[in-house]
Motif scaffolding. Structure first.
Motif, PDB file in Angstrom:
ATOM      1  N   CYS A   1      31.399 -58.358  35.101  1.00 12.13           N
ATOM      2  CA  CYS A   1      32.674 -58.216  35.810  1.00 12.13           C
ATOM      3  C   CYS A   1      33.762 -57.893  34.790  1.00 12.13           C
ATOM      4  O   CYS A   1      33.530 -57.939  33.591  1.00 12.13           O
ATOM      5  CB  CYS A   1      33.040 -59.493  36.581  1.00 12.13           C
ATOM      6  SG  CYS A   1      33.159 -60.994  35.588  1.00 12.13           S
TER       7      CYS A   1
ATOM      8  N   THR B   1      36.190 -61.284  46.072  1.00  9.17           N
ATOM      9  CA  THR B   1      37.418 -61.563  45.322  1.00  9.17           C
ATOM     10  C   THR B   1      38.588 -62.047  46.167  1.00  9.17           C
ATOM     11  O   THR B   1      39.507 -62.666  45.636  1.00  9.17           O
ATOM     12  CB  THR B   1      37.855 -60.297  44.578  1.00  9.17           C
ATOM     13  OG1 THR B   1      37.840 -59.191  45.496  1.00  9.17           O
ATOM     14  CG2 THR B   1      36.915 -59.998  43.417  1.00  9.17           C
TER      15      THR B   1
ATOM     16  N   LEU C   1      39.600 -53.547  44.680  1.00 11.45           N
ATOM     17  CA  LEU C   1      38.628 -54.540  44.234  1.00 11.45           C
ATOM     18  C   LEU C   1      39.079 -55.959  44.562  1.00 11.45           C
ATOM     19  O   LEU C   1      38.262 -56.838  44.848  1.00 11.45           O
ATOM     20  CB  LEU C   1      38.371 -54.396  42.735  1.00 11.45           C
ATOM     21  CG  LEU C   1      37.601 -53.146  42.309  1.00 11.45           C
ATOM     22  CD1 LEU C   1      37.460 -53.098  40.798  1.00 11.45           C
ATOM     23  CD2 LEU C   1      36.229 -53.108  42.968  1.00 11.45           C
TER      24      LEU C   1
ATOM     25  N   ARG D   1      33.710 -50.527  43.807  1.00 14.68           N
ATOM     26  CA  ARG D   1      34.282 -49.956  42.587  1.00 14.68           C
ATOM     27  C   ARG D   1      33.879 -48.494  42.435  1.00 14.68           C
ATOM     28  O   ARG D   1      34.725 -47.617  42.224  1.00 14.68           O
ATOM     29  CB  ARG D   1      33.810 -50.786  41.381  1.00 14.68           C
ATOM     30  CG  ARG D   1      34.342 -50.340  40.030  1.00 14.68           C
ATOM     31  CD  ARG D   1      33.662 -51.143  38.924  1.00 14.68           C
ATOM     32  NE  ARG D   1      34.148 -50.749  37.621  1.00 14.68           N
ATOM     33  CZ  ARG D   1      35.142 -51.333  36.956  1.00 14.68           C
ATOM     34  NH1 ARG D   1      35.775 -52.355  37.497  1.00 14.68           N
ATOM     35  NH2 ARG D   1      35.512 -50.912  35.772  1.00 14.68           N
TER      36      ARG D   1
ATOM     37  N   GLN E   1      38.003 -57.298  48.169  1.00 14.45           N
ATOM     38  CA  GLN E   1      36.603 -57.401  48.568  1.00 14.45           C
ATOM     39  C   GLN E   1      36.221 -58.835  48.924  1.00 14.45           C
ATOM     40  O   GLN E   1      36.908 -59.785  48.565  1.00 14.45           O
ATOM     41  CB  GLN E   1      35.705 -56.877  47.449  1.00 14.45           C
ATOM     42  CG  GLN E   1      35.963 -55.427  47.077  1.00 14.45           C
ATOM     43  CD  GLN E   1      35.865 -54.489  48.256  1.00 14.45           C
ATOM     44  OE1 GLN E   1      34.841 -54.458  48.946  1.00 14.45           O
ATOM     45  NE2 GLN E   1      36.910 -53.712  48.502  1.00 14.45           N
TER      46      GLN E   1
ATOM     47  N   TRP F   1      30.837 -55.593  45.674  1.00 15.38           N
ATOM     48  CA  TRP F   1      31.975 -55.446  44.762  1.00 15.38           C
ATOM     49  C   TRP F   1      31.725 -54.280  43.799  1.00 15.38           C
ATOM     50  O   TRP F   1      32.608 -53.443  43.584  1.00 15.38           O
ATOM     51  CB  TRP F   1      32.195 -56.745  43.996  1.00 15.38           C
ATOM     52  CG  TRP F   1      33.318 -56.698  43.016  1.00 15.38           C
ATOM     53  CD1 TRP F   1      34.639 -56.938  43.265  1.00 15.38           C
ATOM     54  CD2 TRP F   1      33.234 -56.402  41.596  1.00 15.38           C
ATOM     55  NE1 TRP F   1      35.380 -56.816  42.108  1.00 15.38           N
ATOM     56  CE2 TRP F   1      34.550 -56.479  41.079  1.00 15.38           C
ATOM     57  CE3 TRP F   1      32.183 -56.090  40.744  1.00 15.38           C
ATOM     58  CZ2 TRP F   1      34.821 -56.258  39.729  1.00 15.38           C
ATOM     59  CZ3 TRP F   1      32.462 -55.862  39.399  1.00 15.38           C
ATOM     60  CH2 TRP F   1      33.768 -55.947  38.913  1.00 15.38           C
ATOM     61  N   HIS F   2      30.521 -54.216  43.243  1.00 17.13           N
ATOM     62  CA  HIS F   2      30.181 -53.095  42.363  1.00 17.13           C
ATOM     63  C   HIS F   2      30.246 -51.771  43.122  1.00 17.13           C
ATOM     64  O   HIS F   2      30.742 -50.763  42.595  1.00 17.13           O
ATOM     65  CB  HIS F   2      28.776 -53.284  41.789  1.00 17.13           C
ATOM     66  CG  HIS F   2      28.680 -54.313  40.714  1.00 17.13           C
ATOM     67  ND1 HIS F   2      29.058 -54.071  39.416  1.00 17.13           N
ATOM     68  CD2 HIS F   2      28.239 -55.606  40.737  1.00 17.13           C
ATOM     69  CE1 HIS F   2      28.852 -55.158  38.680  1.00 17.13           C
ATOM     70  NE2 HIS F   2      28.356 -56.092  39.455  1.00 17.13           N
TER      71      HIS F   2
ATOM     72  N   ARG G   1      42.589 -48.772  42.474  1.00 15.68           N
ATOM     73  CA  ARG G   1      41.250 -49.356  42.301  1.00 15.68           C
ATOM     74  C   ARG G   1      41.318 -50.869  42.213  1.00 15.68           C
ATOM     75  O   ARG G   1      40.546 -51.589  42.861  1.00 15.68           O
ATOM     76  CB  ARG G   1      40.584 -48.806  41.033  1.00 15.68           C
ATOM     77  CG  ARG G   1      39.134 -49.257  40.867  1.00 15.68           C
ATOM     78  CD  ARG G   1      38.597 -48.947  39.489  1.00 15.68           C
ATOM     79  NE  ARG G   1      39.070 -49.893  38.485  1.00 15.68           N
ATOM     80  CZ  ARG G   1      38.790 -49.798  37.178  1.00 15.68           C
ATOM     81  NH1 ARG G   1      38.077 -48.773  36.723  1.00 15.68           N
ATOM     82  NH2 ARG G   1      39.242 -50.700  36.336  1.00 15.68           N
ATOM     83  N   GLU G   2      42.239 -51.367  41.419  1.00 17.22           N
ATOM     84  CA  GLU G   2      42.334 -52.819  41.243  1.00 17.22           C
ATOM     85  C   GLU G   2      42.748 -53.512  42.537  1.00 17.22           C
ATOM     86  O   GLU G   2      42.253 -54.599  42.852  1.00 17.22           O
ATOM     87  CB  GLU G   2      43.304 -53.141  40.105  1.00 17.22           C
ATOM     88  CG  GLU G   2      42.822 -52.671  38.742  1.00 17.22           C
ATOM     89  CD  GLU G   2      41.437 -53.204  38.411  1.00 17.22           C
ATOM     90  OE1 GLU G   2      41.298 -54.433  38.218  1.00 17.22           O
ATOM     91  OE2 GLU G   2      40.481 -52.403  38.353  1.00 17.22           O
TER      92      GLU G   2
END
Length: 386
Positions: free
Chosen positions: A386, A63, A57, A238, A60, A234-235, A53-54
């Motif tokens: 965040c 980020t 993220l 996730r 994206q 981004w949300h 997951r990290e």
């Protein structure tokens, strides 16, 4: 036979040591940090899934290419250098309205503040936050003026305030999920990823007009995080990755819209958050990331009608996804009245411990009781988290 004792670890340094420094993490340090903080931040995911997951993220649009920075407080004399605590920051677009003008600025969102158990109660986190507040003032300033930073405290209002992040109103309305026997309003248009960018662009135009008005008509200082498509995506990245890891269907519906005439529409964009159990709904929440009413000077009763229909659809989606409730942060009076149409006992709940929205201002001219301008955070909604 003699016993050979294991080599002892070097003593931990004082938090006031001049040899401590807050630095961007190396890839290997960041991997170690994620392993260490996984128990605090992984939610229902396994550790390998949390690492995926990290990584997802971090790739994206919001980020990548320097948008995300991992930070570590380290002992520079240690070899290899010792990580004492850590955090992350995400660079965000923001607006400031002041003295008749509107400026686009940089804001850094602080997240994932973590200190391993053996390093706690030694002052390291406090040292890190002091250093971070100073560093972020000029961090990535080549991309624009860094006007303020934000964080979302899960340890109450006092701790981060001591280091310069002042708590702001942190409230929400919670509505229970609705039985799936109810049907969507025929006025509703469900939103998918393909609609998000266009609606966010329209939202930004509205926000810039509102900030121009505020700058012209008021002497206070107004700030906001721009609710752009990169932030919403981004949300959604996730929730999509988490749903995949939990073997759930992909959450394709991203929100709802009512109305077809541009300038008269209203919409909301949401995301889903799972607690520690997918089967039980305890902790599972559908968050309204952003609620927009295009005709902000229109008839209030019509606005309430629009918002009530949007919130009712969110309740239906909460039921579909086994969410316990729908939450919308820092609601307006229109939103509260709309919620009461759906649930007469609905009320605004003030948060005192978790998700306390907090802001550090780098400019001047802000006072509390000395007659200086007030600093007002507009659009303090869940999309900024965040």
């Amino acid at each position: 036979m003699s016993l050979v004792s294991a080599p002892s670890l070097p003593p931990l340094p004082s938090s006031t040591s001049p040899h401590l420094a807050l630095l961007p993490s190396t890839p290997s340090e960041q991997h170690s940090v994620l392993l260490a903080n996984s128990s605090a931040f992984r939610g229902p995911l396994t550790v390998p899934a949390y690492l995926r997951r990290e990584a997802h993220l971090a790739s994206q649009a919001l980020t990548r290419d320097g948008g995300l920075t991992g930070w570590v407080l380290v002992d520079t004399l240690a070899e290899p250098r010792t990580v004492l605590c850590s955090c992350e920051t995400i660079k965000k677009r923001a607006l400031v309205a002041r003295n008749g003008e509107v400026r686009e600025v940089v804001c850094h969102g602080v997240a994932s503040v973590f200190c391993e158990e053996g390093n706690r109660r030694r002052g390291y986190a406090g040292r890190m936050m002091r250093e971070l507040g100073k560093l972020l003032r000029t961090w990535q300033a080549r991309d624009g003026e860094v006007a303020f930073t934000v964080l979302f405290s899960d340890i109450g209002k006092k701790y981060y305030a001591a280091y310069g992040w002042q708590p702001y109103p942190s409230s929400h309305i919670a509505l229970p999920k609705t039985s799936s026997q109810h049907e969507s309003s025929e006025k509703i248009q469900l939103l998918y990823e393909s609609s998000v960018e266009e609606l966010c662009a329209a939202d930004e135009v509205l926000m810039r007009k509102e900030f121009a008005r505020l700058a012209r008509d008021h002497t206070d200082i107004y700030v906001t995080l721009i609710p752009d498509a990169k932030t919403m995506q981004w949300h959604h990245a996730r929730e999509l990755l988490i749903a995949h890891e939990l073997h759930l269907d992909p959450p394709l519906i991203k929100g709802a819209l009512i109305g077809s005439e541009v300038g008269k529409r209203a919409w909301c964009i949401w995301t889903r958050k799972w607690g520690h159990s997918v089967v039980e709904d305890n902790g599972n929440t559908l968050f309204i990331l952003r609620l927009v009413i295009e005709d902000r000077d229109g008839n209030e009763s019509e606005q309430i009608d629009q918002v009530a229909i949007l919130l009712a659809e969110a309740q239906l989606q909460a039921e579909v996804w086994n969410m316990r409730e729908v939450q919308i942060w820092n609601p307006s009076s229109v939103t509260l009245q709309a919620a009461k149409r759906l649930l007469p006992t609905a009320n605004i709940k003030e948060r005192d411990e978790d998700s306390i929205t907090s802001l550090m201002w780098y400019g001047d001219g802000v006072g509390l009781d000395d007659g200086s301008a007030k600093l007002i955070w507009i659009g303090n909604e869940k999309y900024g988290w965040c």
